[in-house]
Design a protein around this motif. Structure first.
Motif, mmCIF file in Angstrom:
data_model
loop_
_atom_site.group_PDB
_atom_site.id
_atom_site.type_symbol
_atom_site.label_atom_id
_atom_site.label_comp_id
_atom_site.label_asym_id
_atom_site.label_seq_id
_atom_site.Cartn_x
_atom_site.Cartn_y
_atom_site.Cartn_z
ATOM 1 N N ILE A 1 80.335 81.452 2.451
ATOM 2 C CA ILE A 1 81.283 81.663 3.536
ATOM 3 C C ILE A 1 82.702 81.440 3.044
ATOM 4 C CG2 ILE A 1 82.008 80.792 5.801
ATOM 5 C CD1 ILE A 1 78.731 79.831 5.362
ATOM 6 N N ARG A 2 83.610 82.329 3.459
ATOM 7 C CA ARG A 2 85.017 82.214 3.084
ATOM 8 C C ARG A 2 85.797 81.606 4.233
ATOM 9 N NH1 ARG A 2 90.122 84.662 2.762
ATOM 10 N NH2 ARG A 2 90.951 84.667 0.652
ATOM 11 N N ASN A 3 86.550 80.565 3.946
ATOM 12 C CA ASN A 3 87.429 79.943 4.938
ATOM 13 C C ASN A 3 88.760 80.686 5.012
ATOM 14 O OD1 ASN A 3 85.636 77.847 5.612
ATOM 15 N ND2 ASN A 3 86.266 76.712 3.803
ATOM 16 N N GLY A 4 89.511 80.433 6.044
ATOM 17 C CA GLY A 4 90.807 81.069 6.235
ATOM 18 C C GLY A 4 91.813 80.752 5.152
ATOM 19 N N ASP A 5 91.664 79.587 4.500
ATOM 20 C CA ASP A 5 92.601 79.207 3.443
ATOM 21 C C ASP A 5 92.218 79.753 2.072
ATOM 22 O OD1 ASP A 5 90.396 77.675 2.798
ATOM 23 O OD2 ASP A 5 91.442 75.749 2.864
ATOM 24 N N GLY A 6 91.156 80.572 2.011
ATOM 25 C CA GLY A 6 90.735 81.170 0.746
ATOM 26 C C GLY A 6 89.694 80.372 -0.006
ATOM 27 N N SER A 7 89.313 79.222 0.505
ATOM 28 C CA SER A 7 88.265 78.441 -0.144
ATOM 29 C C SER A 7 86.895 78.958 0.306
ATOM 30 C CB SER A 7 88.411 76.953 0.197
ATOM 31 O OG SER A 7 88.260 76.750 1.584
ATOM 32 N N TYR A 8 85.867 78.572 -0.430
ATOM 33 C CA TYR A 8 84.504 79.010 -0.137
ATOM 34 C C TYR A 8 83.586 77.811 -0.033
ATOM 35 C CZ TYR A 8 86.042 83.673 -1.471
ATOM 36 O OH TYR A 8 86.694 84.872 -1.528
ATOM 37 N N TRP A 9 82.511 77.969 0.718
ATOM 38 C CA TRP A 9 81.443 76.982 0.780
ATOM 39 C C TRP A 9 80.154 77.722 1.083
ATOM 40 C CZ3 TRP A 9 79.070 75.581 5.617
ATOM 41 C CH2 TRP A 9 79.613 76.194 6.721
ATOM 42 N N GLU B 1 74.419 76.730 12.802
ATOM 43 C CA GLU B 1 74.712 77.742 13.817
ATOM 44 C C GLU B 1 75.461 78.892 13.154
ATOM 45 O OE1 GLU B 1 73.995 77.713 17.110
ATOM 46 O OE2 GLU B 1 72.990 75.764 17.032
ATOM 47 N N LEU B 2 74.766 79.972 12.824
ATOM 48 C CA LEU B 2 75.402 81.094 12.141
ATOM 49 C C LEU B 2 76.481 81.759 12.979
ATOM 50 C CD1 LEU B 2 72.492 82.872 10.270
ATOM 51 C CD2 LEU B 2 74.282 81.427 9.346
ATOM 52 N N GLY B 3 76.386 81.688 14.270
ATOM 53 C CA GLY B 3 77.379 82.324 15.130
ATOM 54 C C GLY B 3 78.782 81.805 14.917
ATOM 55 N N GLU B 4 78.897 80.569 14.455
ATOM 56 C CA GLU B 4 80.213 79.975 14.245
ATOM 57 C C GLU B 4 80.999 80.667 13.130
ATOM 58 O OE1 GLU B 4 80.045 75.762 13.573
ATOM 59 O OE2 GLU B 4 78.366 75.558 14.957
ATOM 60 N N PHE B 5 80.299 81.194 12.144
ATOM 61 C CA PHE B 5 81.003 81.735 10.976
ATOM 62 C C PHE B 5 80.396 83.023 10.446
ATOM 63 C CE2 PHE B 5 77.517 80.062 8.653
ATOM 64 C CZ PHE B 5 77.304 78.774 9.133
ATOM 65 N N GLU B 6 79.604 83.725 11.243
ATOM 66 C CA GLU B 6 78.943 84.912 10.728
ATOM 67 C C GLU B 6 79.919 86.017 10.311
ATOM 68 O OE1 GLU B 6 76.526 87.380 13.376
ATOM 69 O OE2 GLU B 6 77.304 86.151 14.996
ATOM 70 N N ASP B 7 81.108 86.045 10.885
ATOM 71 C CA ASP B 7 82.092 87.051 10.501
ATOM 72 C C ASP B 7 82.798 86.697 9.188
ATOM 73 O OD1 ASP B 7 83.277 84.903 11.835
ATOM 74 O OD2 ASP B 7 85.004 86.095 12.440
ATOM 75 N N ARG B 8 82.560 85.493 8.655
ATOM 76 C CA ARG B 8 83.175 85.076 7.388
ATOM 77 C C ARG B 8 82.174 85.013 6.243
ATOM 78 N NH1 ARG B 8 85.881 79.654 8.485
ATOM 79 N NH2 ARG B 8 83.897 79.337 9.492
ATOM 80 N N ILE B 9 80.916 85.425 6.476
ATOM 81 C CA ILE B 9 79.914 85.442 5.409
ATOM 82 C C ILE B 9 80.266 86.567 4.443
ATOM 83 C CG2 ILE B 9 77.499 85.862 4.842
ATOM 84 C CD1 ILE B 9 76.773 84.596 7.549
ATOM 85 N N VAL B 10 80.397 86.223 3.155
ATOM 86 C CA VAL B 10 80.739 87.236 2.160
ATOM 87 C C VAL B 10 79.555 87.597 1.272
ATOM 88 C CG1 VAL B 10 83.195 86.699 2.116
ATOM 89 C CG2 VAL B 10 81.660 85.477 0.589
ATOM 90 N N HIS B 11 78.531 86.743 1.270
ATOM 91 C CA HIS B 11 77.338 87.054 0.489
ATOM 92 C C HIS B 11 76.169 86.225 1.003
ATOM 93 C CE1 HIS B 11 75.418 88.889 -2.984
ATOM 94 N NE2 HIS B 11 74.757 87.755 -3.139
ATOM 95 N N THR B 12 74.986 86.807 0.967
ATOM 96 C CA THR B 12 73.767 86.096 1.360
ATOM 97 C C THR B 12 72.752 86.203 0.235
ATOM 98 O OG1 THR B 12 74.120 86.551 3.698
ATOM 99 C CG2 THR B 12 71.874 86.007 3.032
#
Length: 77
Positions: A39-47, A57-68
């Motif tokens: 997941i990519r955060n707004g500041d450019g970091s990843y986790w 809860e995937l709904g919280e950040f599903e639009d920021r998932i960059v790879h699965t």
């Protein structure tokens, strides 16, 4: 010809951060029954998060998932 290195540096940093997180997520996916998302955060970091993590809860950040990455443990081992 002059190259503006300031426009190149953020891309390299972003890629390095992504690859570091991807490598950790890949290691986690090897021993997980669940998918692991980078997941990519707004500041450019990843986790990354394992779908099996408590209260994920995937709904919280599903639009920021960059790879699965698919979990590789199928219960057959």
């Amino acid at each position: 010809m002059q190259i503006n290195t300031l426009s190149i540096a953020p891309v390299v940093t972003d890629t390095a951060a992504y690859l570091a997180t991807y490598n950790l997520a890949e290691q986690r996916a090897r021993v997980s029954d669940f998918d692991v998302h980078v997941i990519r955060n707004g500041d450019g970091s990843y986790w990354y998060v394992d779908e099996g993590d408590y209260a994920c809860e995937l709904g919280e950040f599903e639009d920021r998932i960059v790879h699965t990455l698919c979990g590789r443990m199928s219960g057959l081992y």
